[in-house]
Design an enzyme around this catalytic site. Structure first.
Site, PDB file in Angstrom:
ATOM      1  N   ASP A 129      25.656  34.263 -13.407  1.00  0.00           N
ATOM      2  CA  ASP A 129      26.927  34.855 -14.046  1.00  0.00           C
ATOM      3  C   ASP A 129      26.348  36.265 -14.379  1.00  0.00           C
ATOM      4  OD1 ASP A 129      29.076  33.269 -16.020  1.00  0.00           O
ATOM      5  OD2 ASP A 129      28.505  35.420 -16.222  1.00  0.00           O
ATOM      6  N   ASN A 159      34.875  24.702 -18.157  1.00  0.00           N
ATOM      7  CA  ASN A 159      36.061  25.320 -19.129  1.00  0.00           C
ATOM      8  C   ASN A 159      37.295  25.058 -18.096  1.00  0.00           C
ATOM      9  OD1 ASN A 159      34.705  26.125 -21.143  1.00  0.00           O
ATOM     10  ND2 ASN A 159      34.000  28.071 -19.976  1.00  0.00           N
ATOM     11  N   GLY A 204      38.990  28.625 -22.467  1.00  0.00           N
ATOM     12  CA  GLY A 204      38.430  29.915 -22.053  1.00  0.00           C
ATOM     13  C   GLY A 204      38.242  30.073 -20.574  1.00  0.00           C
ATOM     14  N   SER A 214      38.577  31.473 -16.923  1.00  0.00           N
ATOM     15  CA  SER A 214      39.090  32.626 -16.757  1.00  0.00           C
ATOM     16  C   SER A 214      39.140  32.919 -15.174  1.00  0.00           C
ATOM     17  CB  SER A 214      38.046  33.942 -17.169  1.00  0.00           C
ATOM     18  OG  SER A 214      36.749  33.621 -16.807  1.00  0.00           O
ATOM     19  N   HIS A 269      34.115  25.458 -11.656  1.00  0.00           N
ATOM     20  CA  HIS A 269      32.602  26.136 -11.848  1.00  0.00           C
ATOM     21  C   HIS A 269      31.951  25.317 -13.156  1.00  0.00           C
ATOM     22  CE1 HIS A 269      35.221  28.805 -13.660  1.00  0.00           C
ATOM     23  NE2 HIS A 269      34.392  28.961 -14.671  1.00  0.00           N
ATOM     24  N   HIS A 281      28.983  25.934 -15.641  1.00  0.00           N
ATOM     25  CA  HIS A 281      27.951  27.022 -16.236  1.00  0.00           C
ATOM     26  C   HIS A 281      26.524  26.142 -16.364  1.00  0.00           C
ATOM     27  CE1 HIS A 281      30.833  30.049 -17.567  1.00  0.00           C
ATOM     28  NE2 HIS A 281      31.702  28.880 -17.535  1.00  0.00           N
TER      29      HIS A 281
HETATM   30  P1  AMP Z   1      34.970  30.469 -17.254  1.00  0.00           P
HETATM   31  O1  AMP Z   1      35.171  31.522 -18.445  1.00  0.00           O
HETATM   32  O2  AMP Z   1      34.561  29.386 -17.531  1.00  0.00           O
HETATM   33  O3  AMP Z   1      36.230  30.623 -16.242  1.00  0.00           O
HETATM   34  O4  AMP Z   1      33.763  31.571 -16.417  1.00  0.00           O
HETATM   35  C1  AMP Z   1      33.883  32.472 -15.693  1.00  0.00           C
HETATM   36  C2  AMP Z   1      32.636  33.188 -15.651  1.00  0.00           C
HETATM   37  O5  AMP Z   1      32.468  33.797 -14.389  1.00  0.00           O
HETATM   38  C3  AMP Z   1      32.145  33.854 -16.643  1.00  0.00           C
HETATM   39  O6  AMP Z   1      31.140  33.607 -17.420  1.00  0.00           O
HETATM   40  C4  AMP Z   1      32.237  35.303 -15.957  1.00  0.00           C
HETATM   41  O7  AMP Z   1      31.006  36.217 -16.450  1.00  0.00           O
HETATM   42  C5  AMP Z   1      31.706  35.046 -14.632  1.00  0.00           C
HETATM   43  N1  AMP Z   1      31.994  35.879 -13.573  1.00  0.00           N
HETATM   44  C6  AMP Z   1      33.171  36.553 -13.261  1.00  0.00           C
HETATM   45  N2  AMP Z   1      32.875  37.230 -12.095  1.00  0.00           N
HETATM   46  C7  AMP Z   1      31.699  37.368 -11.598  1.00  0.00           C
HETATM   47  C8  AMP Z   1      31.034  37.552 -10.584  1.00  0.00           C
HETATM   48  N3  AMP Z   1      31.612  38.477  -9.744  1.00  0.00           N
HETATM   49  N4  AMP Z   1      29.678  37.289 -10.287  1.00  0.00           N
HETATM   50  C9  AMP Z   1      29.204  36.340 -11.440  1.00  0.00           C
HETATM   51  N5  AMP Z   1      29.921  35.785 -12.247  1.00  0.00           N
HETATM   52  C10 AMP Z   1      31.018  36.268 -12.609  1.00  0.00           C
END
Ligand code: AMP
Length: 114
Positions: free
Chosen positions: A30, A87, A93, A95, A100, A102
């Site tokens: 991440d 998520n 949350g 995004s 995915h 974590h």
């Molecule tokens: P979520 O909030 O569960 O959708 O998690 C999305 C995650 O993707 C967040 O923790 C971001 O920091 C991560 N993220 C977004 N763009 C990138 C990227 N280009 N490379 C690695 N992680 C990313």
């Protein structure tokens, strides 16, 4: 339809710190880590979120979890422990609209989450 950021990482259109890959999943660090170890593992198949997975995705979802555990072990978290988080939707949350998981570890994590 435009690709989201994880699809671009899967297709090697933008860089990522990849820690594991096979034919079905990709794991990468991440870029805004919330713990000393914070890795995302994603299916290469475009499933927007867990709620969109279908019954015929069950083998892929099992593979994702088994590989999450293998990646956690590869990163040295097997003994100290780790948390897996998915998520799903706005209240969680979410995004990035690509399923995915974590993998978080390297410190004691609070419970319940905020
Ligand atoms: P979520 O909030 O569960 O959708 O998690 C999305 C995650 O993707 C967040 O923790 C971001 O920091 C991560 N993220 C977004 N763009 C990138 C990227 N280009 N490379 C690695 N992680 C990313």
């Amino acid at each position: 339809m435009s690709k989201n950021v994880f699809q671009k990482i899967i297709d090697r259109e933008i860089p990522a710190a990849i820690v594991f890959e096979d034919d079905l999943v990709l794991a990468f660090r991440d870029n805004n880590p919330k713990a000393p170890v914070h890795v995302l593992i994603v299916p290469k198949k475009n499933i927007p979120r867990l709620a969109d997975a279908q019954p015929d995705d069950h083998k892929l979802l099992g593979h994702l979890l088994l590989k999450a555990a293998a990646v956690a072990a590869q990163l040295g978290l097997a003994k100290t422990g780790y948390r897996l988080v998915i998520n799903n939707g706005p209240d969680a949350g979410e995004s990035v609209p690509h399923l995915h998981c974590h993998i978080l570890g390297g410190r004691a994590l609070a419970w319940p989450p905020g």
